[in-house]
Design a protein around this motif. Structure first.
Motif, PDB file in Angstrom:
ATOM      1  N   GLY A  98       0.790  -1.218   0.000  1.00 20.68           N
ATOM      2  CA  GLY A  98       0.000   0.000   0.000  1.00 20.68           C
ATOM      3  C   GLY A  98       0.827   1.273   0.000  1.00 20.68           C
ATOM      4  O   GLY A  98       0.445   2.256  -0.637  1.00 20.68           O
ATOM      5  N   ILE A  99       1.949   1.287   0.700  1.00 24.00           N
ATOM      6  CA  ILE A  99       2.765   2.506   0.775  1.00 24.00           C
ATOM      7  C   ILE A  99       3.938   2.454  -0.199  1.00 24.00           C
ATOM      8  O   ILE A  99       4.176   3.389  -0.958  1.00 24.00           O
ATOM      9  N   ILE A 155      16.560   2.645  -6.085  1.00 25.20           N
ATOM     10  CA  ILE A 155      15.404   3.324  -6.677  1.00 25.20           C
ATOM     11  C   ILE A 155      15.890   4.455  -7.582  1.00 25.20           C
ATOM     12  O   ILE A 155      17.052   4.837  -7.558  1.00 25.20           O
ATOM     13  N   ARG A 156      14.963   5.017  -8.366  1.00 24.53           N
ATOM     14  CA  ARG A 156      15.309   6.085  -9.298  1.00 24.53           C
ATOM     15  C   ARG A 156      15.245   7.482  -8.678  1.00 24.53           C
ATOM     16  O   ARG A 156      15.968   8.372  -9.070  1.00 24.53           O
ATOM     17  N   ASP A 157      14.329   7.698  -7.693  1.00 25.94           N
ATOM     18  CA  ASP A 157      14.111   9.061  -7.212  1.00 25.94           C
ATOM     19  C   ASP A 157      13.793   9.079  -5.721  1.00 25.94           C
ATOM     20  O   ASP A 157      12.668   8.779  -5.307  1.00 25.94           O
ATOM     21  N   VAL A 158      14.779   9.427  -4.917  1.00 28.67           N
ATOM     22  CA  VAL A 158      14.600   9.496  -3.464  1.00 28.67           C
ATOM     23  C   VAL A 158      13.598  10.586  -3.092  1.00 28.67           C
ATOM     24  O   VAL A 158      12.810  10.422  -2.159  1.00 28.67           O
ATOM     25  N   SER A 159      13.580  11.696  -3.826  1.00 26.68           N
ATOM     26  CA  SER A 159      12.669  12.799  -3.478  1.00 26.68           C
ATOM     27  C   SER A 159      11.201  12.364  -3.597  1.00 26.68           C
ATOM     28  O   SER A 159      10.365  12.787  -2.794  1.00 26.68           O
ATOM     29  N   ASP A 166       6.323  11.050   3.741  1.00 28.14           N
ATOM     30  CA  ASP A 166       5.759  12.215   4.441  1.00 28.14           C
ATOM     31  C   ASP A 166       4.234  12.136   4.476  1.00 28.14           C
ATOM     32  O   ASP A 166       3.608  12.350   5.519  1.00 28.14           O
ATOM     33  N   ASN A 167       3.623  11.836   3.338  1.00 23.28           N
ATOM     34  CA  ASN A 167       2.158  11.764   3.251  1.00 23.28           C
ATOM     35  C   ASN A 167       1.590  10.652   4.131  1.00 23.28           C
ATOM     36  O   ASN A 167       0.470  10.766   4.630  1.00 23.28           O
ATOM     37  N   ILE A 182      17.594   7.259   1.591  1.00 25.36           N
ATOM     38  CA  ILE A 182      16.653   7.484   2.679  1.00 25.36           C
ATOM     39  C   ILE A 182      16.484   6.171   3.445  1.00 25.36           C
ATOM     40  O   ILE A 182      16.474   5.100   2.839  1.00 25.36           O
ATOM     41  N   PHE A 183      16.402   6.263   4.760  1.00 30.15           N
ATOM     42  CA  PHE A 183      16.269   5.091   5.619  1.00 30.15           C
ATOM     43  C   PHE A 183      14.957   5.182   6.375  1.00 30.15           C
ATOM     44  O   PHE A 183      14.611   6.236   6.908  1.00 30.15           O
ATOM     45  N   THR A 184      14.247   4.078   6.446  1.00 36.60           N
ATOM     46  CA  THR A 184      13.006   4.018   7.218  1.00 36.60           C
ATOM     47  C   THR A 184      12.890   2.629   7.820  1.00 36.60           C
ATOM     48  O   THR A 184      13.765   1.790   7.630  1.00 36.60           O
ATOM     49  N   ARG A 185      11.805   2.405   8.546  1.00 36.65           N
ATOM     50  CA  ARG A 185      11.558   1.099   9.148  1.00 36.65           C
ATOM     51  C   ARG A 185      10.142   0.647   8.811  1.00 36.65           C
ATOM     52  O   ARG A 185       9.239   1.468   8.699  1.00 36.65           O
TER      53      ARG A 185
END
Length: 199
Positions: A98-99, A155-159, A166-167, A182-185
């Motif tokens: 989903g995300i 990936i192609r585009d971190v932005s 963010d959303n 970018i790092f996330t969990r």
């Protein structure tokens, strides 16, 4: 390779991983590891098999000569998949599908294993979500996923991913070196790195 039948003069074997001072693992340390991790009921059989295997490998290694410059080649092609533990498969699928927008590989069997799971495409490789108990704590992990065990996805585009996270209200950190990453969990605190590539 020297003959395994006829005796020959001793051949000194150089370890391929000289940089880390590699040394053989003793069967006692393997026994203790499996006793603590696998459990004592399977330990004796495992220990016997391990000792026999190490003994056979040692005999072959005594007969082989490996030069320090010889390349190890057994046909590595690519990373096939990464196994990721999750407590709730549906919750993890909400995140990964989903995300992040990853798609399930319908060709991979999900009913042949004794636990629930799903295979998600990451380019030509996969993430295997496995609904199993996670031995890692959810709390106390490093804030920055790059300082933890992590899976890195090109990936192609971190932005664009930054906007998606963010959303969704998902926290993340950027690469400490300044490169586009970018790092996330995920919901189970498994660290994910997304690094931007050109091609």
């Amino acid at each position: 390779m020297a003959s395994l039948v006829t005796p020959s003069a001793p051949i000194f074997v150089k370890h391929k991983v000289n940089l880390f001072s590699a040394r053989p693992i003793s069967t006692n340390s393997l026994f203790n590891f499996y006793k603590n991790v696998v459990g004592s009921d399977r330990c004796h059989t495992l220990s016997f098999r391990t000792k026999a295997k190490l003994s056979a490998e040692a005999n072959v290694m005594e007969k082989e000569s490996i030069s320090g410059n010889e390349k190890i080649d057994y046909g590595v092609v690519s990373m096939h998949h990464v196994g990721v533990l999750c407590a709730d498969l549906e919750r993890s699928l909400e995140f990964y599908q989903g995300i992040l927008g990853l798609e399930i590989n319908e060709a991979r069997p999900d009913d042949k294993l004794p636990y629930r799971g799903a295979w998600l495409w990451v380019g030509s490789e996969m993430i295997h979500l496995m609904e199993l108990p996670n031995p890692d704590p959810l709390n106390g992990r490093p804030e920055h996923g790059g300082r933890d065990r992590h899976t890195c996805i090109a990936i192609r585009d971190v932005s664009k991913l930054k906007v998606i996270l963010d959303n969704a209200g998902i926290p993340y950190t950027l690469s400490k070196s300044g490169r586009p990453a970018i790092f996330t969990r995920d919901p189970d605190a498994n660290a994910l790195e997304f690094t931007q590539v050109d091609n």
